[in-house]
Design an enzyme around this catalytic site. Structure first.
Site, PDB file in Angstrom:
ATOM      1  N   ASP A 113      15.730 -26.480 -44.908  1.00  0.00           N
ATOM      2  CA  ASP A 113      16.675 -25.415 -45.214  1.00  0.00           C
ATOM      3  C   ASP A 113      16.516 -25.021 -46.680  1.00  0.00           C
ATOM      4  O   ASP A 113      16.526 -25.879 -47.563  1.00  0.00           O
ATOM      5  CB  ASP A 113      18.105 -25.923 -44.960  1.00  0.00           C
ATOM      6  CG  ASP A 113      19.013 -24.860 -44.383  1.00  0.00           C
ATOM      7  OD1 ASP A 113      19.039 -23.749 -44.943  1.00  0.00           O
ATOM      8  OD2 ASP A 113      19.699 -25.143 -43.384  1.00  0.00           O
TER       9      ASP A 113
ATOM     10  N   ASP B 104      18.640 -19.618 -45.948  1.00  0.00           N
ATOM     11  CA  ASP B 104      20.081 -19.413 -45.879  1.00  0.00           C
ATOM     12  C   ASP B 104      20.477 -18.049 -46.469  1.00  0.00           C
ATOM     13  O   ASP B 104      20.015 -17.691 -47.561  1.00  0.00           O
ATOM     14  CB  ASP B 104      20.745 -20.537 -46.696  1.00  0.00           C
ATOM     15  CG  ASP B 104      22.232 -20.612 -46.523  1.00  0.00           C
ATOM     16  OD1 ASP B 104      22.682 -20.888 -45.393  1.00  0.00           O
ATOM     17  OD2 ASP B 104      22.958 -20.421 -47.521  1.00  0.00           O
TER      18      ASP B 104
ATOM     19  N   GLU C 264      18.205 -16.268 -42.269  1.00  0.00           N
ATOM     20  CA  GLU C 264      19.552 -16.025 -41.763  1.00  0.00           C
ATOM     21  C   GLU C 264      20.031 -14.743 -42.411  1.00  0.00           C
ATOM     22  O   GLU C 264      20.167 -14.683 -43.634  1.00  0.00           O
ATOM     23  CB  GLU C 264      20.476 -17.193 -42.129  1.00  0.00           C
ATOM     24  CG  GLU C 264      21.859 -17.030 -41.522  1.00  0.00           C
ATOM     25  CD  GLU C 264      22.937 -17.842 -42.248  1.00  0.00           C
ATOM     26  OE1 GLU C 264      23.889 -18.261 -41.598  1.00  0.00           O
ATOM     27  OE2 GLU C 264      22.818 -18.043 -43.478  1.00  0.00           O
TER      28      GLU C 264
ATOM     29  N   HIS D  59      25.555 -24.787 -36.710  1.00  0.00           N
ATOM     30  CA  HIS D  59      26.566 -25.588 -37.400  1.00  0.00           C
ATOM     31  C   HIS D  59      27.712 -24.746 -37.955  1.00  0.00           C
ATOM     32  O   HIS D  59      28.629 -25.288 -38.564  1.00  0.00           O
ATOM     33  CB  HIS D  59      25.888 -26.354 -38.539  1.00  0.00           C
ATOM     34  CG  HIS D  59      25.324 -25.423 -39.571  1.00  0.00           C
ATOM     35  ND1 HIS D  59      24.256 -24.591 -39.313  1.00  0.00           N
ATOM     36  CD2 HIS D  59      25.702 -25.163 -40.840  1.00  0.00           C
ATOM     37  CE1 HIS D  59      24.010 -23.858 -40.383  1.00  0.00           C
ATOM     38  NE2 HIS D  59      24.871 -24.177 -41.331  1.00  0.00           N
ATOM     39  N   ASP D  60      27.641 -23.424 -37.799  1.00  0.00           N
ATOM     40  CA  ASP D  60      28.695 -22.540 -38.315  1.00  0.00           C
ATOM     41  C   ASP D  60      29.564 -21.949 -37.209  1.00  0.00           C
ATOM     42  O   ASP D  60      30.460 -21.147 -37.489  1.00  0.00           O
ATOM     43  CB  ASP D  60      28.081 -21.363 -39.080  1.00  0.00           C
ATOM     44  CG  ASP D  60      27.413 -21.778 -40.377  1.00  0.00           C
ATOM     45  OD1 ASP D  60      27.829 -22.784 -40.974  1.00  0.00           O
ATOM     46  OD2 ASP D  60      26.472 -21.072 -40.795  1.00  0.00           O
TER      47      ASP D  60
HETATM   48  O1  TEU Z   1      26.087 -19.353 -43.570  1.00  0.00           O
HETATM   49  C1  TEU Z   1      26.299 -18.015 -43.858  1.00  0.00           C
HETATM   50  C2  TEU Z   1      27.583 -17.519 -43.394  1.00  0.00           C
HETATM   51  O2  TEU Z   1      28.222 -16.779 -44.042  1.00  0.00           O
HETATM   52  C3  TEU Z   1      28.104 -17.928 -42.080  1.00  0.00           C
HETATM   53  O3  TEU Z   1      29.313 -18.588 -42.270  1.00  0.00           O
HETATM   54  C4  TEU Z   1      28.288 -16.691 -41.282  1.00  0.00           C
HETATM   55  O4  TEU Z   1      29.120 -15.806 -41.950  1.00  0.00           O
HETATM   56  C5  TEU Z   1      28.916 -16.984 -39.985  1.00  0.00           C
HETATM   57  O5  TEU Z   1      28.213 -17.968 -39.326  1.00  0.00           O
HETATM   58  C6  TEU Z   1      28.920 -15.757 -39.117  1.00  0.00           C
HETATM   59  O6  TEU Z   1      29.792 -15.946 -38.033  1.00  0.00           O
HETATM   60  C7  TEU Z   1      25.190 -20.091 -44.319  1.00  0.00           C
HETATM   61  C8  TEU Z   1      25.188 -21.512 -43.808  1.00  0.00           C
HETATM   62  O7  TEU Z   1      24.722 -21.509 -42.483  1.00  0.00           O
HETATM   63  C9  TEU Z   1      26.561 -22.075 -43.969  1.00  0.00           C
HETATM   64  O8  TEU Z   1      26.685 -23.353 -43.421  1.00  0.00           O
HETATM   65  C10 TEU Z   1      26.870 -22.106 -45.443  1.00  0.00           C
HETATM   66  O9  TEU Z   1      28.182 -22.518 -45.625  1.00  0.00           O
HETATM   67  C11 TEU Z   1      26.673 -20.744 -46.093  1.00  0.00           C
HETATM   68  O10 TEU Z   1      25.472 -20.100 -45.698  1.00  0.00           O
HETATM   69  C12 TEU Z   1      26.598 -20.900 -47.596  1.00  0.00           C
HETATM   70  O11 TEU Z   1      25.415 -21.533 -47.968  1.00  0.00           O
END
Ligand code: TEU
Length: 539
Positions: free
Chosen positions: A97, A199, A253, A322-323
């Site tokens: 990552d 990310d 992403e 994971h989000d």
């Molecule tokens: O996530 C980006 C992020 O903003 C997500 O929360 C997104 O908005 C959401 O999934 C959409 O429904 C990335 C990582 O995956 C996350 O774990 C981190 O917290 C974030 O970036 C900051 O690095």
């Protein structure tokens, strides 16, 4: 079959919750090594590890304090090398990552940057004087709630953090920052990684002058001055030129991305191999106060992206990460039909065009958990949301929001066995195990020939041996039947038809002749689909 770069199946590991080898309650690299035979038996080609670098863990490792180290919570560099080698011996590639929009406040660069106004690294981050009223320099909101600016009392200036207060944004305008990031990426390439998951990679470039947005609360406006900003393509082209080569797999992403820009990022000659987009997850609006989950709408969005991106760009497909709360727990009626619905979703994911990403636990049908109160939450976004709900709506509102939208649902420990702590740890897990581990676990799934796990294995193997599932075009049919999602994957010499019932009721379906390749029910009536039935047919 040797999978081409785009035909690989990738398994996301959230290391803290995968397998704890030393009993401290936190998953670790040695734990991953233990489970390589499992990954191999699943048939996946690569793993993507969520961040394992030194970090205060305010955002579970997405707040990095040292890009070149390993967080002792997860092990040592020697453990990382052993894991890399063991994965490679098993024929599994490794994706790391890359989190370069921001660092942790604990990163030495930020410590220097905040030390004084004239520190040589001051300009490595985004500092601004207060607005005339003393408030933040503009109205940008953090993704995790509240202003995207925090005042540094010592210098009297604000720093920008699109994410938590512990994650200051790097200033990509500064060429020294870009050079240092490229050098860091090259070092990981030299250490033998096979790719990077990047990310929030489309928010690096901010509109010069950092103007306020139209309506900070409205999704359409939220990212106006940083999503796909003016220099984003230059920055990513430069990073690719300086640090990446074709053998590596890059997946971005992309936050708030539309189809047109997703294509620009992933087209031939573009900066990324493939990208995650979120329209199929985000159409419900605020995850914590969502519109009802609508499978017909979900599939309509998927179909639009499949058709739109075909031959132009390349999609990274996912239903869980994971989000996101577990998809299985969002679908109306799936609680009554967990097994069938999980297999139906698996069938959908593994028969679409693009590169498939699975998330740990999805392959055994893991579901959302229950968080009794604030003390059981770990995720910074969820904690922020809990507090704001308590302030505005009270305890019941806070529970409701968390149960619907918390990222912690995806972060409960992997359920390996029906024994103590689900076989995740001998100690006290850093986040509670989902109480349903006695029924839902890998051990039980291995023993049941009809399990979700075995179904995933069969689908993975089917995809690997069926060229049309990788390279065939996507054509939807029977669109007039909103309870179904039907499509063909068509290549020069093969046509695969997929029939899915999106509902918990039996549904009439078009008759498709041919050899049945896989399905989640025994062969039934040709013109009816049972609740959440999935059928794949060589037509
Ligand atoms: O996530 C980006 C992020 O903003 C997500 O929360 C997104 O908005 C959401 O999934 C959409 O429904 C990335 C990582 O995956 C996350 O774990 C981190 O917290 C974030 O970036 C900051 O690095």
């Amino acid at each position: 079959m040797q999978a081409s770069k785009f035909n690989r199946i990738i398994y996301q590991i959230y290391p803290r919750s995968f397998r704890d080898s030393n009993g401290d309650g936190n998953g670790d690299l040695r734990g991953i090594i233990e489970k390589i035979p499992y990954l191999r038996s699943l048939g996946v080609d690569m793993v993507w590890l969520s961040p394992i670098y030194p970090s205060p863990m305010l955002d579970q490792g997405y707040d990095i304090a040292d890009y070149d180290g390993i967080n002792p919570l997860f092990g040592s560099m020697a453990d990382w090398e052993a894991m890399r080698d063991a994965l490679h011996q098993a024929g599994i590639g490794l994706i790391m990552d890359l989190v370069v929009n921001h660092t942790s406040v604990e990163h030495p660069w930020f410590r220097e940057s905040r030390a004084s106004l004239d520190n040589p690294r001051r300009d490595w981050y985004i500092w601004r004087k207060p607005a005339p009223d003393g408030g933040p320099p503009n109205n940008w909101r953090s993704y995790f709630g509240g202003s995207a600016w925090t005042l540094d009392e010592a210098s009297g200036e604000y720093y920008l953090h699109l994410f938590s207060v512990g994650q200051p944004d790097l200033n990509w305008e500064n060429p020294d920052v870009r050079a240092e990031i490229a050098a860091m990426v090259r070092r990981w390439v030299e250490r033998g990684v096979d790719g990077f998951r990047m990310d929030v990679i489309n928010v690096l470039s901010k509109t010069p002058g950092l103007p306020s947005v139209g309506d900070p609360a409205a999704l359409a406006w939220a990212g106006e001055h940083f999503v796909n900003g003016p220099r984003i393509f230059d920055y990513l082209a430069e990073l690719k030129r300086e640090a990446l080569d074709e053998s590596l797999l890059t997946v971005g992403e992309l936050s708030y991305v539309d189809l047109v820009s997703a294509i620009r990022f992933t087209e031939e000659g573009g900066p990324l191999d493939m990208a995650f987009s979120f329209e199929h997850m985000d159409y419900i609006g605020d995850r914590f106060a969502p519109a009802d989950w609508d499978m017909a709408e979900f599939c309509r969005i998927i179909a639009r992206w499949q058709t739109g991106i075909a031959d132009r760009g390349h999609a990274a497909l996912f239903f869980n990460n994971h989000d996101q709360p577990r998809l299985l727990s969002r679908i109306p009626g799936a609680d009554q039909y967990r097994d069938k619905a999980a297999k139906m979703l698996a069938t959908l994911l593994l028969t679409l065009e693009g590169t498939v990403f699975l998330y740990q636990g999805e392959e055994i049908g893991m579901t959302n958990s229950i968080f009794a109160d604030r003390s059981h939450l770990r995720d910074v976004e969820s904690l922020n949301r809990w507090d704001s709900e308590i302030a505005s709506g009270g305890e019941a509102a806070a529970h409701r929001a968390i149960n619907l939208g918390s990222r912690d649902h995806a972060r409960t420990p992997m359920q390996w066995t029906g024994g103590s702590k689900a076989g995740f740890t001998d100690g006290t897990p850093w986040i509670d195990v989902n109480p349903n581990y006695r029924e839902i676990n890998v051990d039980a799934a291995e023993k049941d020939p009809d399990s979700i796990l075995h179904y995933y294995r069969s689908l993975i193997s089917l995809r690997h041996s069926t060229p049309a599932l990788n390279d065939g075009s996507f054509v939807r049919f029977a669109e007039e039947m909103p309870a179904l999602f039907c499509y063909r994957r068509q290549s020069a010499d093969e046509c695969i038809a997929v029939l899915l019932n999106l509902t918990p009721e039996p549904q009439p379906c078009p008759a498709v002749n041919g050899e049945r390749l896989i399905g989640n029910y025994p062969d039934g009536a040709p013109d009816t689909l049972s609740p959440f039935e999935a059928r794949v047919i060589r037509a």
